[in-house]
Design a protein around this motif. Structure first.
Motif: not given
Length: 470
Positions: A430-456
């Protein structure tokens, strides 16, 4: 070397696109920097050679470190005009276009600042006797190498650095005579901007966070420090998803490359092993560095809980610790998942079952691990290995789209080493990037989760969304 030249149903769809308004929101919420950055070129740089003890190389467009013949290099910088406290100082040197080497040299500060570029020879060379600021691993052609010298450059003054090598595979760098590729001393003074990621997402919910990436620390790049700076502003458990210390996962690779960056988050890190760790027998450098946090050294897999989530870290080096159906790891995983009382599960390991990366293809050996997770209704798998970012739609274990029970897999190999591109785009990518360092942040809710790519810092690519647990 002597003849060598010197030198699931979800809001995912809406979150895929980065709209102009979203970018504007990112920019307007960015913290204001009060820091000042000064870039200084050397006043002198040169090298000396034992086989030509009276020759001066001060006008060469390159300098080198080598052990056959023995060559040592020297750089000198004069810093003046600083009126505020030094927040950071980085020595940057550029590998020449013929500079590939497995050893970029050991670099130290020097007490002697009286030497001159056109006067120094092997016979009268200054002593390289100060603190070690870097022991570099592999360096590659046309690559900038960044060395943290904040401990040395604390204000105005003259500063010398010397480089040596015990390797016969010499490393070659552009000197100040090369022009635009001349060495740099980059000094930041004053108060730096907050490293907290500048995003338009709401404040943290207080739910647990799992954050990280794979393919991380390489003394030859500055990417690991860029991503470690992101971690400085994100609370939670850090997942280091393999190939954590290049090139070989040795004790010195961890000391010199990983520790200065991601190492400051070691106490909250839960790692997984990659293939580079096993360049050292038994991945001993990795297991010795991380200790109990890495699990049993004969296994390299373990699990833990975060809030209402069960988290599994697996060993995808399947030729060393089998991943096959019926193997000890696969059976452990099935038993572990069956025993878990948590409603949601996330797993991470190094080698991706699905990937569009051009360097490494989809890894079929980990299929039984994916299948066990799918059979037990897991939500997320995070991997690395390809040095880029990719998000897949929820899929079953054979790669079919499954918005009911499918697992969403991420490739998060953008932790700091050199970035890599994409080849054949796989189904459901679905989504791709090859030019940015970063971290993947997963916020773990009760019954769901959020994802977020945090870029440099300085980059605008991001990706975010949410899914409900099965």
């Amino acid at each position: 070397m002597g003849s060598r030249h010197i030198r699931r149903a979800s809001t995912a769809t809406a979150a895929v696109a980065t709209t102009t308004a979203a970018v504007a929101a990112l920019l307007t919420t960015a913290p204001t920097a009060t820091a000042a950055t000064t870039t200084i070129n050397p006043t002198a740089d040169t090298y000396v050679q034992d086989s030509t003890p009276t020759t001066n190389y001060g006008t060469s467009s390159q300098f080198t470190v080598d052990n056959s013949p023995v060559r040592q290099s020297f750089l000198k910088f004069t810093v003046s005009g600083l009126t505020e406290t030094v927040a950071s100082a980085k020595l940057r040197i550029r590998v020449t276009n013929s500079g590939n080497s497995s050893n970029g040299g050991t670099w130290k500060s020097m007490a002697d600042t009286t030497w001159t570029e056109t006067g120094v020879t092997w016979n009268n060379k200054p002593v390289i006797n100060g603190a070690t600021v870097a022991s570099l691993g592999s360096v590659a052609n046309d690559q900038w190498v960044e060395i943290d010298v904040t401990s040395v450059v604390t204000g105005n003054g003259t500063f010398s650095f010397g480089g040596t090598s015990t390797s016969t595979n010499g490393a070659y760098y552009d000197s100040r005579e090369s022009g635009a590729d001349a060495p740099q001393l980059v000094i930041t003074t004053g108060t730096a901007p907050s490293p907290t990621p500048t995003t338009s997402t709401p404040p943290p919910s207080g739910d647990p966070v799992l954050v990280g990436a794979g393919d991380i620390a390489n003394c030859g790049t500055g990417g690991d420090e860029a991503t470690a700076s992101l971690l400085d502003g994100i609370t939670g458990t850090v997942m280091a998803i393999g190939d954590t210390a290049y090139p070989d996962g040795t004790s010195s690779d961890y000391t010199n490359c990983y520790q200065p960056s991601w190492g400051r988050h070691k106490a909250r890190t839960k790692p997984a092993t990659g293939n580079h760790e096993y360049h050292t027998t038994g991945a001993s450098g990795y297991f010795n560095y991380f200790g109990a946090s890495a699990g049993d050294p004969s296994k390299g897999y373990y699990s833990f809980d975060l809030g209402t989530w069960h988290v599994v870290a697996l060993n995808s080096n399947c030729s060393i610790v089998s991943c096959s159906a019926g193997s000890a790891q696969e059976q452990w995983l099935r038993n572990d998942l069956a025993a878990s009382t948590k409603p949601c599960t996330v797993a991470y390991w190094h080698h991706p079952r699905y990937t569009s990366g051009s360097s490494h293809g989809p890894n079929t050996a980990v299929q039984p691990l994916y299948q066990a997770l799918y059979d037990n209704d897991a939500e997320v798998i995070v991997t690395g290995h390809n040095h880029n970012y990719e998000r897949f739609a929820p899929m079953n274990a054979t790669g079919g789209l499954d918005n009911t029970r499918g697992i969403r897999q991420f490739v998060a190999g953008m932790g700091g080493t050199g970035l890599g591109g994409f080849g054949t785009i796989q189904p459901n990518s679905e989504v791709r990037n090859s030019s940015t360092w970063g971290v993947l942040k997963l916020t773990l809710h009760s019954g769901s989760y959020d994802w977020q790519f945090v870029p440099q810092a300085g980059k605008t690519f991001t990706d975010s969304g949410t899914n409900a647990c099965h």
